[in-house]
Design an enzyme around this catalytic site. Sequence first.
Site, PDB file in Angstrom:
ATOM      1  N   LYS A   1      -1.244   0.334 -25.446  1.00  0.00           N
ATOM      2  CA  LYS A   1      -1.568   0.289 -26.883  1.00  0.00           C
ATOM      3  C   LYS A   1      -0.260   0.367 -27.674  1.00  0.00           C
ATOM      4  CE  LYS A   1      -6.171   1.738 -25.746  1.00  0.00           C
ATOM      5  NZ  LYS A   1      -7.187   2.813 -25.695  1.00  0.00           N
TER       6      LYS A   1
ATOM      7  N   THR B   1      -2.972   5.818 -22.309  1.00  0.00           N
ATOM      8  CA  THR B   1      -2.846   4.455 -21.797  1.00  0.00           C
ATOM      9  C   THR B   1      -1.407   4.030 -22.050  1.00  0.00           C
ATOM     10  OG1 THR B   1      -3.474   3.544 -23.935  1.00  0.00           O
ATOM     11  CG2 THR B   1      -5.233   3.797 -22.321  1.00  0.00           C
TER      12      THR B   1
ATOM     13  N   ARG C   1      -1.386  -2.846 -18.937  1.00  0.00           N
ATOM     14  CA  ARG C   1      -2.608  -2.045 -18.921  1.00  0.00           C
ATOM     15  C   ARG C   1      -2.467  -0.978 -17.853  1.00  0.00           C
ATOM     16  NH1 ARG C   1      -5.384  -4.824 -22.186  1.00  0.00           N
ATOM     17  NH2 ARG C   1      -6.940  -3.192 -22.227  1.00  0.00           N
TER      18      ARG C   1
ATOM     19  N   TYR D   1       0.854  -1.203   0.000  1.00  0.00           N
ATOM     20  CA  TYR D   1       0.000   0.000   0.000  1.00  0.00           C
ATOM     21  C   TYR D   1       0.879   1.238   0.000  1.00  0.00           C
ATOM     22  CZ  TYR D   1      -5.012  -0.042  -0.043  1.00  0.00           C
ATOM     23  OH  TYR D   1      -6.296  -0.074  -0.478  1.00  0.00           O
TER      24      TYR D   1
ATOM     25  N   ASP E   1      -5.802  13.379 -25.361  1.00  0.00           N
ATOM     26  CA  ASP E   1      -5.819  11.973 -24.946  1.00  0.00           C
ATOM     27  C   ASP E   1      -5.127  11.206 -26.070  1.00  0.00           C
ATOM     28  OD1 ASP E   1      -6.343   9.333 -24.475  1.00  0.00           O
ATOM     29  OD2 ASP E   1      -8.489   9.588 -24.096  1.00  0.00           O
TER      30      ASP E   1
ATOM     31  N   GLU F   1      -0.573   4.794  -0.640  1.00  0.00           N
ATOM     32  CA  GLU F   1      -1.380   6.001  -0.914  1.00  0.00           C
ATOM     33  C   GLU F   1      -0.517   7.242  -0.766  1.00  0.00           C
ATOM     34  OE1 GLU F   1      -4.812   6.025   1.601  1.00  0.00           O
ATOM     35  OE2 GLU F   1      -5.888   4.596   0.347  1.00  0.00           O
TER      36      GLU F   1
END
Length: 393
Positions: free
Chosen positions: A227, A224, A233, A45, A198, A47
Amino acid sequence: MGSYVFELIEQEARRQENNIELIASENFVSAQVQRAIGCCLTNKYAEGYPTDRKTGKKGRYYGGCEIVDKLEQYCCDKWQEVFNTDYHVNVQPHSGSSANLAAYMSVLKPGDTILAMDLSNGGHLTHGSAVNFSGKLFRMTFYDVTPEGFIDYDDIERKAKTEKPQLILAGASAYSRIIDFERIAAIAKANGAYFMVDMAHIAGLIAAGEHPTPFGYADIITTTTHKTLRGPRGGLIFCKPELAKKIDGGVFPGTQGGPLEHAIAGKAVTAEEACEPAFREYCKQVRKNTKAMCDRFIENGFEIVTGGTDNHLFLVDLTRTHPNLSGKDVQDALDKEGITLNKNCVPGEKRSPAETSGVRIGCAAMTTRGWKEADAVACADRIAGIINRMTKA
Ligand SMILES: *Cc1c(COP(=O)(O)O)cnc(C)c1O
């Protein structure tokens, strides 16, 4: 334990090996990237953000982050190197959609106006579709494409004046031509709107210098990593340094909790790979293969939206040449032959999005598999043959 799951993974590995993969948004990651995303970092974790290098201010909410701090900082530095930019970068978005949500929430209020490209003209779900958060949270307006399928820049200029958007968005999921970021940036500036790009589909080409860059023009750039960038991903957000605080807050705590540090490790390896000369060569070959395949479809009598391609994809429009066939018919028939692609709307689409009158074809994945122009041409002939036999039946 888990044998069923691993059996399915094995089956999917075989499917990926044996099929011809023409989905324009897919690619094959390297063994190194797979190793990074399948590691113990998934247990951590973290954060918040790495300790600030200038002020020394601790940015995490949990202990034990000294190693992931180094990893995430390295990942950010590497992505600046990939795009040769001093834009701030946030590597935490879980996906392209999460990146867009965070970007919008950073600089807009619900109800603000966004001017974007409609899904049916090549835009993305998160660019204002009524079924998506973007269409529910914001007042969406859309610029048109010409009857041939080119972005209508004059329409962007008109609508920027009449609709008064707070943000103008460029970028697409099914657009085969160069996007003139400089021109849209000027329109945004003249109308007091943020300019967001984008670049999800074409990010790899931009990194390799195979498409004009939005850096220097856009206020915010999302992408992303899976691609044409050929990574795991995930998503990234870049922004002008003065927006860094807003963007970071928009990701965490705005729209996400803990970052996926294993995915960030994968993104860091992807960035290292994208800095290699071999990646440039790869992107050059992607464009060569795509053009060769697209030209062959035209030689075989097919119609292509905009009449060609400048990037890693093109759209076959069946409306006039094969009026009795839908994009879905073609997708299903090719699936049976081990060729994977997807149906796609075409400009002036008369069919529903579930049927469509076109298909989208991309060469990024098969170029990773080693395709050269001759392979792309042979595949175009094979698909043309299958479609023409369907018409006769
Ligand atoms: C693929 C894509 C996205 C979303 O990516 P996900 O990771 O599937 O959420 C966003 N924008 C554009 C233009 C895309 O093509």
